[in-house]
Design a protein around this motif. Sequence first.
Motif, mmCIF file in Angstrom:
data_model
loop_
_atom_site.group_PDB
_atom_site.id
_atom_site.type_symbol
_atom_site.label_atom_id
_atom_site.label_comp_id
_atom_site.label_asym_id
_atom_site.label_seq_id
_atom_site.Cartn_x
_atom_site.Cartn_y
_atom_site.Cartn_z
ATOM 1 N N UNK A 19 0.810 -1.328 -0.011
ATOM 2 C CA UNK A 19 -0.117 0.007 0.138
ATOM 3 C C UNK A 19 0.833 1.173 -0.021
ATOM 4 N N UNK A 20 2.255 1.274 0.307
ATOM 5 C CA UNK A 20 3.053 2.272 0.426
ATOM 6 C C UNK A 20 4.243 2.057 0.144
ATOM 7 N N UNK A 21 5.126 3.168 -0.447
ATOM 8 C CA UNK A 21 6.400 2.698 -0.628
ATOM 9 C C UNK A 21 7.162 3.331 0.399
ATOM 10 N N UNK A 22 7.925 2.424 1.001
ATOM 11 C CA UNK A 22 8.881 2.716 2.025
ATOM 12 C C UNK A 22 10.081 1.860 1.970
ATOM 13 N N UNK A 23 11.229 2.642 2.212
ATOM 14 C CA UNK A 23 12.472 1.863 1.808
ATOM 15 C C UNK A 23 13.674 2.497 2.902
ATOM 16 N N UNK A 24 14.258 1.675 3.728
ATOM 17 C CA UNK A 24 15.351 2.195 4.186
ATOM 18 C C UNK A 24 16.654 1.434 3.709
ATOM 19 N N UNK A 25 17.495 2.341 3.028
ATOM 20 C CA UNK A 25 18.761 1.923 2.285
ATOM 21 C C UNK A 25 19.800 2.941 2.755
ATOM 22 N N UNK A 39 28.780 13.026 -0.430
ATOM 23 C CA UNK A 39 29.912 13.524 -1.168
ATOM 24 C C UNK A 39 31.464 12.947 -0.647
ATOM 25 N N UNK A 40 31.518 12.679 0.717
ATOM 26 C CA UNK A 40 32.912 12.375 1.087
ATOM 27 C C UNK A 40 32.860 10.907 0.972
ATOM 28 N N UNK A 41 32.045 9.962 0.433
ATOM 29 C CA UNK A 41 32.365 8.653 0.178
ATOM 30 C C UNK A 41 31.664 7.766 1.346
ATOM 31 N N UNK A 42 31.116 8.471 2.331
ATOM 32 C CA UNK A 42 30.652 7.741 3.648
ATOM 33 C C UNK A 42 29.337 7.196 3.274
ATOM 34 N N UNK A 43 28.525 6.477 3.823
ATOM 35 C CA UNK A 43 27.016 6.340 3.624
ATOM 36 C C UNK A 43 26.347 6.481 4.704
ATOM 37 N N UNK A 44 25.241 7.186 4.507
ATOM 38 C CA UNK A 44 23.964 7.424 5.564
ATOM 39 C C UNK A 44 23.049 6.728 5.201
ATOM 40 N N UNK A 45 22.277 6.120 6.340
ATOM 41 C CA UNK A 45 20.939 5.387 6.247
ATOM 42 C C UNK A 45 19.841 6.360 6.053
ATOM 43 N N UNK A 46 18.901 6.051 5.058
ATOM 44 C CA UNK A 46 17.963 6.996 4.588
ATOM 45 C C UNK A 46 16.760 6.432 4.705
ATOM 46 N N UNK A 95 14.291 10.840 4.825
ATOM 47 C CA UNK A 95 15.019 11.331 6.097
ATOM 48 C C UNK A 95 15.886 10.473 6.716
ATOM 49 N N UNK A 96 17.168 11.090 7.325
ATOM 50 C CA UNK A 96 18.463 10.382 7.851
ATOM 51 C C UNK A 96 18.170 9.501 8.974
ATOM 52 N N UNK A 97 18.233 8.512 9.204
ATOM 53 C CA UNK A 97 17.914 7.690 10.282
ATOM 54 C C UNK A 97 19.239 6.946 10.791
#
Length: 266
Positions: free
Chosen positions: A115-121, A126-133, A156-158
Motif C-alpha cells: 500500500x505504500x512505498x517505504x524503503x530504508x537503504x 559526497x565524502x564517500x561515507x554512507x548515511x541510512x535514509x 529522512x536521515x535515520x
Amino acid sequence: GYFTPEIVGLVEKLAADLAHGLEVLEVQRQLEQKAEALRLSEQCWQFALDGADEGVWDWDIPSGRVFFSDRLQTMLGYAPGEFSPHVDAWAQRVHPDDLERAQHELTEYFAGHTPHYISEHRLRCKDGTYRWIRDRGKIIERLPDGKPLRMIGTHVDVTERKQAEDALRSSEALTRATFEQAAVGIAHVGLDYRVMRANPRLCEILGYTPQELQQFSFKDLTYPDEMEKSLAHADRALRGECDSYTLEKSYRHKDGSAVPVHLTVS
C-alpha cells in the motif's frame, strides 16, 4: 425618436464590445487571483521545505526527471544543485548491497502489492561515507491505463537510529552469549519467584531441562528449613532495602539430593 439601421448596428456593436471587455476583465481578474493563490502556495511549500529536516523529491516517472530539494542534497554533503535532476542520481548513490532490495520495494509498490512505498537503504555522501535514509513516496498521478506518471516523496536521515539498533543487537548478542556460556548457573526470576529463564550451567547443577525449570519457582527448589532465611533476603531486596545479596543454601536436585550453592541475587 427614430434611429437608422446604421445607428442601431453601431450601438449593438458597442454593447457587444463592452460585454466582451467586461468578460476580458473578469477573466483577467480570475487569472490574477489564481496567480496570487499559486504564489502563496509556493511560498508555503518553500517554507515547509526550508523548515523541515526532510529531503523532498518529485519524480516524473516516464522521463526519469526528478526534482531534488536543497535539503535532500545537503544532508548528503552536497551543495544545492549538485545532484543531476534524474532518477539515476539516486540509483548511483544507493549502496550496492541495498540497491536490489530498494528497487524491489519500489517495483512492489508500482504493482500494487504494497500500500505504500517505504524503503530504508544507505546513500553515498559526497565524502564517500554512507548515511541510512528512510525513503517514503506516493504516486499522485497515473496515466489512463493506470501506469504511474508522477510520484513525490521524502528522505529522512535515520543513521543514528540504525547505529543504536546495531549497538543494541550487539549488546543483546553479548549478553546472550554470556548467559548461555557462563561457567556459573544463572537464572532470570519473576517477582513471584518463578524461573523465567535458566542457563545451561544451572540446568546441569540442578538436573533439569530449561523447560522443566520454568515449571518451578525457587520456593519449590528450596528446602523447607531454609525457606525463611531465603525469603527474608528476597523481601529486603524487593522492598528496596538492598540492591543485591549473597547467601549459602542448598537446592533440591531432580534426583532428590541436596546441592549446596553460593547464591548471589541482584
